[in-house]
Design an enzyme around this catalytic site. Sequence first.
Site, short mmCIF file in Angstrom:
data_model
loop_
_atom_site.label_atom_id
_atom_site.label_comp_id
_atom_site.label_asym_id
_atom_site.label_seq_id
_atom_site.Cartn_x
_atom_site.Cartn_y
_atom_site.Cartn_z
N GLU A 99 -5.44 -9.93 -6.01
CA GLU A 99 -4.76 -8.90 -5.21
C GLU A 99 -4.98 -7.57 -5.91
O GLU A 99 -4.69 -7.41 -7.08
CB GLU A 99 -3.24 -9.20 -5.15
CG GLU A 99 -2.46 -8.09 -4.45
CD GLU A 99 -0.94 -8.27 -4.54
OE1 GLU A 99 -0.47 -9.42 -4.69
OE2 GLU A 99 -0.24 -7.24 -4.47
N ARG A 135 -1.98 1.14 -4.98
CA ARG A 135 -1.11 2.08 -5.69
C ARG A 135 -1.89 3.15 -6.39
O ARG A 135 -1.32 3.99 -7.08
CB ARG A 135 -0.30 1.35 -6.76
CG ARG A 135 0.74 0.46 -6.19
CD ARG A 135 1.50 -0.20 -7.31
NE ARG A 135 1.88 -1.51 -6.87
CZ ARG A 135 2.24 -2.49 -7.65
NH1 ARG A 135 2.29 -2.33 -8.95
NH2 ARG A 135 2.57 -3.65 -7.14
N THR A 163 0.56 -4.10 -1.91
CA THR A 163 1.38 -2.90 -1.69
C THR A 163 1.13 -2.31 -0.29
O THR A 163 1.03 -1.10 -0.11
CB THR A 163 1.17 -1.83 -2.80
OG1 THR A 163 0.93 -2.48 -4.05
CG2 THR A 163 2.40 -0.96 -2.96
N LYS A 184 6.06 -14.34 -0.27
CA LYS A 184 6.11 -13.93 -1.67
C LYS A 184 7.58 -13.74 -2.04
O LYS A 184 8.29 -13.00 -1.35
CB LYS A 184 5.32 -12.62 -1.79
CG LYS A 184 5.61 -11.77 -3.00
CD LYS A 184 4.60 -10.62 -3.07
CE LYS A 184 5.08 -9.50 -3.96
NZ LYS A 184 4.01 -8.58 -4.35
C1 3PG Z 1 3.62 -6.11 -8.70
O1 3PG Z 1 3.70 -5.86 -7.51
O2 3PG Z 1 3.36 -5.27 -9.58
C2 3PG Z 1 3.81 -7.51 -9.04
O3 3PG Z 1 5.07 -7.89 -8.70
C3 3PG Z 1 3.50 -7.85 -10.44
O4 3PG Z 1 4.63 -8.01 -11.17
P1 3PG Z 1 4.47 -8.30 -12.72
O5 3PG Z 1 3.85 -7.09 -13.32
O6 3PG Z 1 5.88 -8.55 -13.20
O7 3PG Z 1 3.60 -9.52 -12.84
#
Ligand code: 3PG
Length: 208
Positions: free
Chosen positions: A44, A48, A72, A132
């Site tokens: 993924e 961002r 995101t 999720k």
């Molecule tokens: C995110 O969207 O950044 C994810 O939830 C990742 O979370 P993490 O950094 O705690 O693995």
Amino acid sequence: MSQKSLETILENAHPVMPVLVVDALKDALPLAQTLAQCGITVLEITLRTECALKAIGQIKNTFPELIVGAGTYTKSDQMAAIIDTGADFVVSPGIHPNLLKLAQQHGLPILPGVMTPSDILLAIEHDLNILKLFPAQNAGGINYLKDLQAPFPTIAFCPTGGINSKNYLDYVELDNVICVGGSWVAPASWIRGQRWSKIAKEANLLIK
Ligand code: 3PG
């Protein structure tokens, strides 16, 4: 690539789908190559950063066998650009009917974030059964997932948020967990620092 179902995608991702923040476009291909060489088949890329869409496009062009999600996904107006990248699926931190409908109209599998039973009901109303759990650890972690199993026996989760090398195996052994998501395999700081061998070492530690 012919389109895969979300179930097939996340079964392939098991045990972990790396959640990636790519700050510099030049890092996209070495990162994807490093992860692919370690047997990672699903990633993924979070939307961002300024170069995230281009990063997805480059990875899909260069490594078409890699299954890449656009993360995101938070606004309907992102969809056209996401489609252009060739992304295989979308991931949202939360759930909103407009985002679900738009992805479904485009035939793009969507992994929406849920945190409450009401969120899960909204997903079920949209015929979704793979969700999720976000933020997984702070939402209640392992015990919360166990509590969700009785009222929602048909729902499978990809818990994400707060998962790491020490706790991911506890998550993936739950019956209602299809895989987990997490940034620990390739944190943004390692990507920025082009720490490819460190990322490879972490990815190679994953127990399939
Ligand atoms: C995110 O969207 O950044 C994810 O939830 C990742 O979370 P993490 O950094 O705690 O693995």
